[in-house]
Design an enzyme around this catalytic site. Sequence first.
Site, mmCIF file in Angstrom:
data_model
loop_
_atom_site.group_PDB
_atom_site.id
_atom_site.type_symbol
_atom_site.label_atom_id
_atom_site.label_comp_id
_atom_site.label_asym_id
_atom_site.label_seq_id
_atom_site.Cartn_x
_atom_site.Cartn_y
_atom_site.Cartn_z
ATOM 1 N N HIS A 448 38.729 48.806 39.384
ATOM 2 C CA HIS A 448 39.443 47.535 39.204
ATOM 3 C C HIS A 448 38.813 46.708 38.084
ATOM 4 O O HIS A 448 39.512 46.229 37.175
ATOM 5 C CB HIS A 448 39.399 46.782 40.543
ATOM 6 C CG HIS A 448 39.892 45.363 40.511
ATOM 7 N ND1 HIS A 448 41.010 44.953 41.207
ATOM 8 C CD2 HIS A 448 39.418 44.243 39.899
ATOM 9 C CE1 HIS A 448 41.202 43.658 41.011
ATOM 10 N NE2 HIS A 448 40.239 43.200 40.238
ATOM 11 N N GLU A 449 37.501 46.557 38.129
ATOM 12 C CA GLU A 449 36.838 45.696 37.157
ATOM 13 C C GLU A 449 36.769 46.328 35.769
ATOM 14 O O GLU A 449 37.085 45.687 34.768
ATOM 15 C CB GLU A 449 35.423 45.336 37.636
ATOM 16 C CG GLU A 449 35.363 44.587 38.958
ATOM 17 C CD GLU A 449 36.000 43.208 38.919
ATOM 18 O OE1 GLU A 449 36.301 42.713 37.820
ATOM 19 O OE2 GLU A 449 36.215 42.631 40.001
ATOM 20 N N HIS A 453 40.799 45.256 34.697
ATOM 21 C CA HIS A 453 40.679 44.093 33.808
ATOM 22 C C HIS A 453 40.245 44.491 32.398
ATOM 23 O O HIS A 453 40.468 43.731 31.449
ATOM 24 C CB HIS A 453 39.675 43.098 34.384
ATOM 25 C CG HIS A 453 40.116 42.457 35.664
ATOM 26 N ND1 HIS A 453 41.368 41.913 35.842
ATOM 27 C CD2 HIS A 453 39.462 42.271 36.843
ATOM 28 C CE1 HIS A 453 41.469 41.415 37.058
ATOM 29 N NE2 HIS A 453 40.326 41.618 37.691
ATOM 30 N N GLU A 507 45.376 40.257 38.814
ATOM 31 C CA GLU A 507 44.675 40.947 39.894
ATOM 32 C C GLU A 507 45.499 42.125 40.403
ATOM 33 O O GLU A 507 44.956 43.181 40.722
ATOM 34 C CB GLU A 507 44.364 39.974 41.037
ATOM 35 C CG GLU A 507 43.370 38.880 40.703
ATOM 36 C CD GLU A 507 42.035 39.401 40.199
ATOM 37 O OE1 GLU A 507 41.645 40.536 40.557
ATOM 38 O OE2 GLU A 507 41.370 38.675 39.430
#
Length: 706
Positions: A448-449, A453, A507
């Site tokens: 995810h990070e 992003h 998100e």
Amino acid sequence: MDESSIKNYLADSPPSCVRLEIKPHFEALNEQEKRYAHHISRAAFIGTRITLRQVSPESPYIYDFIISLYEACNGDWKHAQDEANISDRDLQGFLEYAAQFLGNCGNYKSFGDSKFVPRSTPESFQALASISPQSKSIFDKIEHHSLFASKDAGLMHLGYPEEGHLSTYYPDSPEITKEEITEIGDFLEKKGFLIENTRLRKLSNSGDYDILIASGVTHPPPSDCDAGDVTEWELEGKLQGKKLRLVFGDHQEEMAKIALEIKKAKQNAANDTEGNMHEEYAKSFATGSLKAFKQSQRYWVEDKGPMVETNIGFIETYRDPHGVRGEWEGFAAMVNQERTRAFGKLVESAESFIPKLPWNKEFEKDKFLSPDFTSLEVLSFAGSGIPAGINIPNYDDIRQTYGFKNVSLGNVLAAKAPNEPIPFIALSDLDLYQKCRDGAFEVQVGLHELLGHGTGKLFQETSPGEFNFDIDNPPINPVTGKPIATWYKPGQTWSSVFGPIAASYEECRAECVAMVLSCEFSALSIFGFGDGTQDLDGPAGDILYIAYLQMARAGIGALEFWDPKSRKWGQAHMQARYSILRTFLDAGDDFVKLAYTQDDDLSDLTIQLDRSKILSHGRPAVEKYLQKLHVFKSTADYQAGSKLYLGSTHVDEWWGGKMREEVLRRKTPRKVFVQANTVLEGDRVVLKEYEPTLEGMIQSYAERGV
């Protein structure tokens, strides 16, 4: 409000207090590194009152009331009970409320933005206040409806004032409208004036506006001001005839103290890059310059592999209803070298995973700037809540040119209360879920990070007539099959274009990337699960299965954070997870279904997820959704993006009624983290830890002295 409504806002009984274990990691630092961490920690926590002020007008008074009671009884709560002559239940209710208040740094949940109120009686609070003159003086400043349930249900939620909600990002401005906020934001965008460290006030007498700038001084020299010698602007467009005045010194006392602590941190920096970073931090916090803050973030990205990692400032914009103003936060943390090595392997492999995402290279950054990705053990995290992972800075121009950093917060991920219930998981899945959930979540956070992003290109007109793509031969939009027709205009940012939905939308995009790439067994092997061979029935398959099951469960639990009265979501991540659950349910062939025996009773509801269909149904469904999310973001297509996202997060009668009622019935308290303090004794720093109890939580804040 009626009793049946109030029960949904009662403080957790009890809140789940867990300790952030840090001692071995802190003790491994040398004395200079300990001093460096200490001063950053102090700077971050000095901002506590800023965060309180950003949550609600009453939060600073409630905070002072709690601390004054601790000081009056010296932490002997039995003595306070006897002095006040209150019941065991009323004392317990106060302690539960106080711990949850401190854990959220205010009286609204950091995860959900809804108010929580004491279970104890108003009379018991009044009796406790009477044990010292100071406590009584502070308590008398708190209005009854501010501490307990508001008469107006709208004020039980943070949001736009014109919609009847509360927001201190627009203080003393009950009449300010979304249109006015947007007009002023667009005006400042054209001026190139950043607003993350500001609040906006509408003056009732003249109808003019003040932009309140957080700074340690009230009259910084023009050379240090982002607007130079400008002190006010004449507004344009629909607000023509009105003035916007620049007012420095918002949170002045705290910002001045923070700048001082940052200068002390600089004296203990490990290298020139860290020293330069803190020089810019100090300048920003003293003068209010966000240009200086952006420069600090460039140095922060360049500071690779520090022993003590930190970031501090007005960072995340989740709680501003308009999604553009940042909440104060700051952290100091130690690097976990062993887990960081695994994340380093993921960074090394990142460029091999990006082509597996559902867009072509034209929709990706021209060059992937390999970030620092570290596993951290948190010493201090000041703010309204502690995330599991972070990907910053949030400035797109820095991310595209300098890069970014990812951190996974190891002791946050590992912190658990004993015997936590796990609703909605079938008994047949429970043992495997408990065994694999930590590993699955670490994979999810990492992907995810870093690759959520960390990926994606924004098509921009960087200055008039200048583009970061070939305007004469624009890329083909994979959703429409036609050349892209929209892009970011000069001065526009992702947040300014997508506004209130930007945080949740992003998100969701990052969570979808994690769901897609967790299906890559080579990625799972980097985290120590399997050997990279596709095997749905092996250990790596277990992690993948639980990752999808965990996301589905989060999507159900998300309904706690949807408000049926305003019909709005109160938490960005949970809105995202709900939409992914709906994507799972729409994947077909019973890939995911909700199983229950009676239509009018969901008490036995469990999630049934067909493990054998993750690759054939789950991943393709998420990829289809992700492609649209990504393309609409890249092309600044707010019209299509908002239609997609608001549609996918729509809550109908069944979900918002019967299903939400069952979620609330089975909800579990969120964790509040008891953090250590550091004390400077001469040149040495001493660590003090606290018991993971209600009393330990209060003591830690009282001894923090902020």
